[in-house]
Write a protein that holds these residues in place. Structure first.
Motif, PDB file in Angstrom:
ATOM      1  N   GLN A 139       0.817  -1.209   0.000  1.00 50.29           N
ATOM      2  CA  GLN A 139       0.000   0.000   0.000  1.00 50.29           C
ATOM      3  C   GLN A 139       0.854   1.264   0.000  1.00 50.29           C
ATOM      4  N   THR A 140       1.932   1.249   0.759  1.00 48.42           N
ATOM      5  CA  THR A 140       2.823   2.408   0.782  1.00 48.42           C
ATOM      6  C   THR A 140       3.438   2.652  -0.590  1.00 48.42           C
ATOM      7  N   ALA A 141       3.847   1.567  -1.255  1.00 43.11           N
ATOM      8  CA  ALA A 141       4.469   1.688  -2.576  1.00 43.11           C
ATOM      9  C   ALA A 141       3.475   2.143  -3.645  1.00 43.11           C
ATOM     10  N   LEU A 142       2.181   1.887  -3.420  1.00 46.68           N
ATOM     11  CA  LEU A 142       1.167   2.261  -4.410  1.00 46.68           C
ATOM     12  C   LEU A 142       0.696   3.706  -4.265  1.00 46.68           C
ATOM     13  N   THR A 145       0.533   6.513  -7.220  1.00 46.96           N
ATOM     14  CA  THR A 145       0.867   5.822  -8.470  1.00 46.96           C
ATOM     15  C   THR A 145      -0.308   5.756  -9.437  1.00 46.96           C
ATOM     16  N   GLY A 146      -1.513   6.068  -8.974  1.00 49.50           N
ATOM     17  CA  GLY A 146      -2.683   5.918  -9.830  1.00 49.50           C
ATOM     18  C   GLY A 146      -3.301   4.536  -9.735  1.00 49.50           C
ATOM     19  N   TYR A 147      -2.809   3.721  -8.787  1.00 50.29           N
ATOM     20  CA  TYR A 147      -3.351   2.380  -8.594  1.00 50.29           C
ATOM     21  C   TYR A 147      -3.853   2.229  -7.155  1.00 50.29           C
ATOM     22  N   TYR A 148      -4.855   1.374  -6.971  1.00 47.22           N
ATOM     23  CA  TYR A 148      -5.314   1.037  -5.634  1.00 47.22           C
ATOM     24  C   TYR A 148      -5.282  -0.480  -5.473  1.00 47.22           C
ATOM     25  N   LEU A 149      -5.337  -0.937  -4.212  1.00 45.49           N
ATOM     26  CA  LEU A 149      -5.166  -2.352  -3.910  1.00 45.49           C
ATOM     27  C   LEU A 149      -6.492  -3.014  -3.580  1.00 45.49           C
ATOM     28  N   SER A 150      -6.713  -4.197  -4.162  1.00 43.87           N
ATOM     29  CA  SER A 150      -7.869  -5.026  -3.837  1.00 43.87           C
ATOM     30  C   SER A 150      -7.350  -6.400  -3.406  1.00 43.87           C
ATOM     31  N   ILE A 151      -7.792  -6.879  -2.230  1.00 43.17           N
ATOM     32  CA  ILE A 151      -7.256  -8.120  -1.646  1.00 43.17           C
ATOM     33  C   ILE A 151      -8.310  -9.211  -1.669  1.00 43.17           C
ATOM     34  N   VAL A 152      -7.917 -10.408  -2.122  1.00 41.86           N
ATOM     35  CA  VAL A 152      -8.788 -11.586  -2.078  1.00 41.86           C
ATOM     36  C   VAL A 152      -8.008 -12.712  -1.418  1.00 41.86           C
ATOM     37  N   LEU A 153      -8.641 -13.414  -0.476  1.00 41.75           N
ATOM     38  CA  LEU A 153      -7.991 -14.508   0.236  1.00 41.75           C
ATOM     39  C   LEU A 153      -8.293 -15.846  -0.435  1.00 41.75           C
ATOM     40  N   SER A 154      -7.268 -16.696  -0.533  1.00 43.97           N
ATOM     41  CA  SER A 154      -7.443 -18.028  -1.127  1.00 43.97           C
ATOM     42  C   SER A 154      -7.654 -19.102  -0.068  1.00 43.97           C
ATOM     43  N   HIS A 155      -7.449 -18.766   1.211  1.00 47.47           N
ATOM     44  CA  HIS A 155      -7.577 -19.721   2.320  1.00 47.47           C
ATOM     45  C   HIS A 155      -6.715 -20.965   2.090  1.00 47.47           C
ATOM     46  N   ASN A 156      -5.581 -20.752   1.428  1.00 47.97           N
ATOM     47  CA  ASN A 156      -4.609 -21.812   1.164  1.00 47.97           C
ATOM     48  C   ASN A 156      -5.223 -23.006   0.437  1.00 47.97           C
ATOM     49  N   ASN A 157      -6.192 -22.707  -0.431  1.00 47.76           N
ATOM     50  CA  ASN A 157      -6.898 -23.725  -1.206  1.00 47.76           C
ATOM     51  C   ASN A 157      -6.692 -23.440  -2.687  1.00 47.76           C
ATOM     52  N   GLN A 158      -6.271 -24.467  -3.441  1.00 42.48           N
ATOM     53  CA  GLN A 158      -5.913 -24.251  -4.842  1.00 42.48           C
ATOM     54  C   GLN A 158      -7.100 -23.788  -5.689  1.00 42.48           C
ATOM     55  N   GLU A 159      -8.271 -24.351  -5.451  1.00 43.41           N
ATOM     56  CA  GLU A 159      -9.439 -23.956  -6.231  1.00 43.41           C
ATOM     57  C   GLU A 159      -9.834 -22.516  -5.904  1.00 43.41           C
ATOM     58  N   ASP A 351      13.945 -12.270  10.576  1.00 43.80           N
ATOM     59  CA  ASP A 351      13.131 -11.176  10.050  1.00 43.80           C
ATOM     60  C   ASP A 351      13.288 -11.154   8.528  1.00 43.80           C
ATOM     61  N   GLN A 352      12.196 -11.398   7.817  1.00 43.77           N
ATOM     62  CA  GLN A 352      12.253 -11.451   6.355  1.00 43.77           C
ATOM     63  C   GLN A 352      11.986 -10.104   5.691  1.00 43.77           C
ATOM     64  N   HIS A 353      11.768  -9.075   6.482  1.00 43.42           N
ATOM     65  CA  HIS A 353      11.535  -7.725   5.954  1.00 43.42           C
ATOM     66  C   HIS A 353      10.374  -7.714   4.962  1.00 43.42           C
ATOM     67  N   GLU A 354       9.213  -8.088   5.498  1.00 40.35           N
ATOM     68  CA  GLU A 354       8.023  -8.248   4.651  1.00 40.35           C
ATOM     69  C   GLU A 354       7.615  -6.956   3.951  1.00 40.35           C
ATOM     70  N   GLN A 355       7.788  -5.808   4.638  1.00 33.68           N
ATOM     71  CA  GLN A 355       7.411  -4.549   3.989  1.00 33.68           C
ATOM     72  C   GLN A 355       8.250  -4.289   2.746  1.00 33.68           C
ATOM     73  N   GLU A 356       9.526  -4.631   2.820  1.00 32.63           N
ATOM     74  CA  GLU A 356      10.396  -4.457   1.657  1.00 32.63           C
ATOM     75  C   GLU A 356       9.988  -5.418   0.538  1.00 32.63           C
ATOM     76  N   ILE A 357       9.614  -6.653   0.910  1.00 31.29           N
ATOM     77  CA  ILE A 357       9.128  -7.593  -0.101  1.00 31.29           C
ATOM     78  C   ILE A 357       7.895  -7.016  -0.799  1.00 31.29           C
ATOM     79  N   GLY A 358       6.977  -6.438  -0.001  1.00 31.46           N
ATOM     80  CA  GLY A 358       5.771  -5.852  -0.581  1.00 31.46           C
ATOM     81  C   GLY A 358       6.075  -4.689  -1.494  1.00 31.46           C
ATOM     82  N   SER A 359       6.942  -3.781  -1.062  1.00 38.85           N
ATOM     83  CA  SER A 359       7.244  -2.602  -1.883  1.00 38.85           C
ATOM     84  C   SER A 359       7.991  -2.973  -3.155  1.00 38.85           C
ATOM     85  N   LYS A 360       8.886  -3.962  -3.060  1.00 37.79           N
ATOM     86  CA  LYS A 360       9.633  -4.374  -4.256  1.00 37.79           C
ATOM     87  C   LYS A 360       8.739  -5.121  -5.246  1.00 37.79           C
TER      88      LYS A 360
END
Length: 400
Positions: A139-142, A145-159, A351-360
Motif C-alpha cells: 500500500q505504501t508503494a502504491l 501511483t494511480g493504482y489502488y489495492l484489492s485483496i482476495v484470500l485463497s484460504h490456502n486452497n488451490q481452487e 526477520d524477512q523484511h516483509e514490507q520491503e518484499i511488498g514494496s519491491k
C-alpha cells in the motif's frame, strides 16, 4: 458464430480465447460492431461459443487490455474508438457517460470519476504480522501511483486461489501480486497468466521449472544464519521443523540451507532432526502430537521453526511439558512475531523484511505495466533476511 467455428477447424492448435479475440477484432475493424456499442455479456459469449467462463474472461480481459473494448462497472463492455471503423458516428445519449478515448469516464452528473486502476493481491491468509506488513509495504508503494489495492484470500486452497485470480481479472485488475498457496504443484491459473502475458508478480516463493517475476527472501542464507547462531551457542542436535509439505520451494530451500550449514561445520546430517510429518492444530490430545513426544524425549536441544504460527505452537508445547526456554531448549522462529506497538523481544527470529518484499513486488509489477514489451525475461529479486536475537536462544548447558 459460423465464422469462428470455421477458424477453429482451420487451426485447432490456437487456444479458443485467442480465436474469440481475433473474431471480434475483425468485427470491430470492419465496422460490423460500431464504436460504443454494447458488447455481448460473458454469459452470452459462453452460450454462443460453447466455452467456459474462464475462456471468455481471458478473451475479454485481453481485448480490454489492448484497447479494443472498455468496461464500465455494473454496465458491461463496449467497443472502443481506438480501433473502431465508425468512430465518427454520433454517439447516442447513453454514450455521454462512457469513457473517452483517453480512458477517463464521467458519472451521470457529468463529474469525472476516478481513473485509478486496480492492483489485485491474492493471499492465503490474513492472520499474522507477516501478511499485515506485506500489505503495508504494498500500500505504501502504491501511494501516488494511480493504482489502488484489492485483496482476495485463497484460504490456502488451490481452487479458491484459481477463483481469486479469475475474480480480480474479471473486475478489471491491471496486474496481480500473488502469494501462492503451500503446495507441491503450482496452480494452472498462474500458467495461464504467463501464457497471456498478464502482468503479475509472485511473492515469498517461486515455482520450480516455471520462471516468473518474483520477489523472495533469501531462504537458504537465512536458514544458515539460524544454524550458525545455535552452533555458536554450543548446540549440535539442531532440529528444523515445518508443518508445510515438502515440495514447497520455500520449505525446500530452507532445509537445504540448514543442511549446507551443518555440512560446512563437518557435522553429519541426522534425518530424524528434519521434522515435517505433522500438522499444527488445536487438540485436547496434545500429548499425542508428534512434536510433543519429540520434545519430551529431548531428541534435540534447539529447534528452528519455519513459520511464526509453528513457533508459537512449539512455545506452548514447551510450557505444557513443564520445560523452559532457553534453559531446557532453544527456539528460533521464522518471521517477526511482534507488532511495532510492543518492545517484547522474547523470540529469536528470522526477520524477512516483509514490507520491503511488498514494496519491491509493486516496483517489479509497475515495471511490467510501464514496459510491457521489455519485461519478457523473468526477474527474481531477493530480499536479504536478518537474524534478530531474542531471549528464546541460549548457550547449551553443560552436562553434569
Amino acid at each position: 458464430m459460423s465464422r469462428i467455428r470455421e477458424s477453429i477447424k482451420r487451426d485447432e492448435r490456437q487456444p479458443l480465447y485467442l480465436q474469440i479475440q481475433e473474431h471480434f477484432k475483425q468485427m470491430i475493424l470492419s465496422g460490423e460492431l460500431e464504436v460504443n456499442s454494447k458488447f455481448p455479456t460473458e454469459k452470452q459469449l459462453m452460450e454462443q461459443f460453447k466455452v467456459s467462463r474462464m475462456t471468455v474472461s481471458n478473451a475479454l480481459t485481453q481485448l480490454a487490455k489492448d484497447g479494443w473494448i472498455y468496461r464500465i462497472p455494473g454496465r458491461g463492455s463496449f467497443v472502443s474508438s481506438e480501433y473502431g471503423g465508425n468512430s465518427d458516428k454520433n454517439l447516442d445519449n447513453d454514450s455521454k457517460n462512457h469513457p473517452s478515448a483517453s480512458g477517463k469516464q464521467t458519472t451521470e452528473s457529468g463529474r469525472p470519476s476516478s481513473t485509478r486502476k486496480m492492483i489485485g493481491l491474492v493471499l492465503p491468509f490474513l492472520e499474522d504480522f507477516f501478511a499485515i506488513r506485506l500489505i503495508r509495504g504494498i500500500q505504501t508503494a502504491l501511494e501516488d501511483t494511480g493504482y489502488y489495492l484489492s485483496i482476495v484470500l485463497s484460504h490456502n486452497n488451490q481452487e479458491r486461489e484459481k477463483e481469486a485470480i479469475q475474480e480480480l481479472i474479471h473486475n478489471g485488475a491491471a496486474g496481480l501480486i500473488i502469494f501462492p498457496i503451500d503446495a507441491e504443484t503450482y496452480n494452472e491459473e498462474i500458467l495461464i497468466l504467463k501464457m497471456n502475458k498478464f502482468p503479475f508478480v509472485l511473492v515469498d516463493r517461486f515455482l520450480p521449472g516455471f520462471e516468473t517475476h518474483c520477489v523472495c527472501s533469501d531462504n537458504m542464507v537465512s536458514a544458515q544464519l539460524a544454524v550458525n547462531h545455535l552452533w555458536e551457542l554450543g548446540h549440535r542436535d539442531i532440529a528444523i521443523c515445518s508443518d508445510i509439505s515438502l515440495g514447497t520451494m520455500t520449505v525446500d530451500e530452507r532445509i537445504r540451507g540448514y543442511m549446507e550449514a551443518l555440512k560446512q561445520k563437518g557435522s553429519m546430517i541426522n534425518p530424524a532432526l528434519i521434522v515435517t510429518d505433522f500438522q499444527v492444530n488445536d487438540t485436547n490430545l496434545i500429548e499425542k502430537h508428534p512434536l510433543y513426544l519429540f520434545m519430551k524425549n529431548r531428541t534435540a536441544t534447539a529447534y528452528i521453526t519455519l513459520n511464526m504460527k509453528l513457533g508459537l505452537f512449539m512455545a506452548g508445547l514447551v510450557k505444557h511439558l513443564g520445560m523452559k526456554v532457553p534453559n531446557d531448549l532453544s527456539l528460533i522462529t521464522y518471521d517477526n512475531p511482534y507488532s511495532e506497538l510492543t518492545d517484547d523481544r522474547t523470540f529469536t527470529h528470522i526477520d524477512q523484511h516483509e514490507q520491503e518484499i511488498g514494496s519491491k513486488s509493486v516496483e517489479l509489477l509497475l515495471q511490467q505495466l510501464d514496459n510491457k514489451e521489455k519485461m519478457n525475461e523473468p526477474i527474481k529479486w531477493i530480499v536479504k533476511s536478518a537474524l534478530v536475537e531474542g531471549e528464546s536462544t541460549g548457550r547449551l548447558a553443560a552436562k553434569v
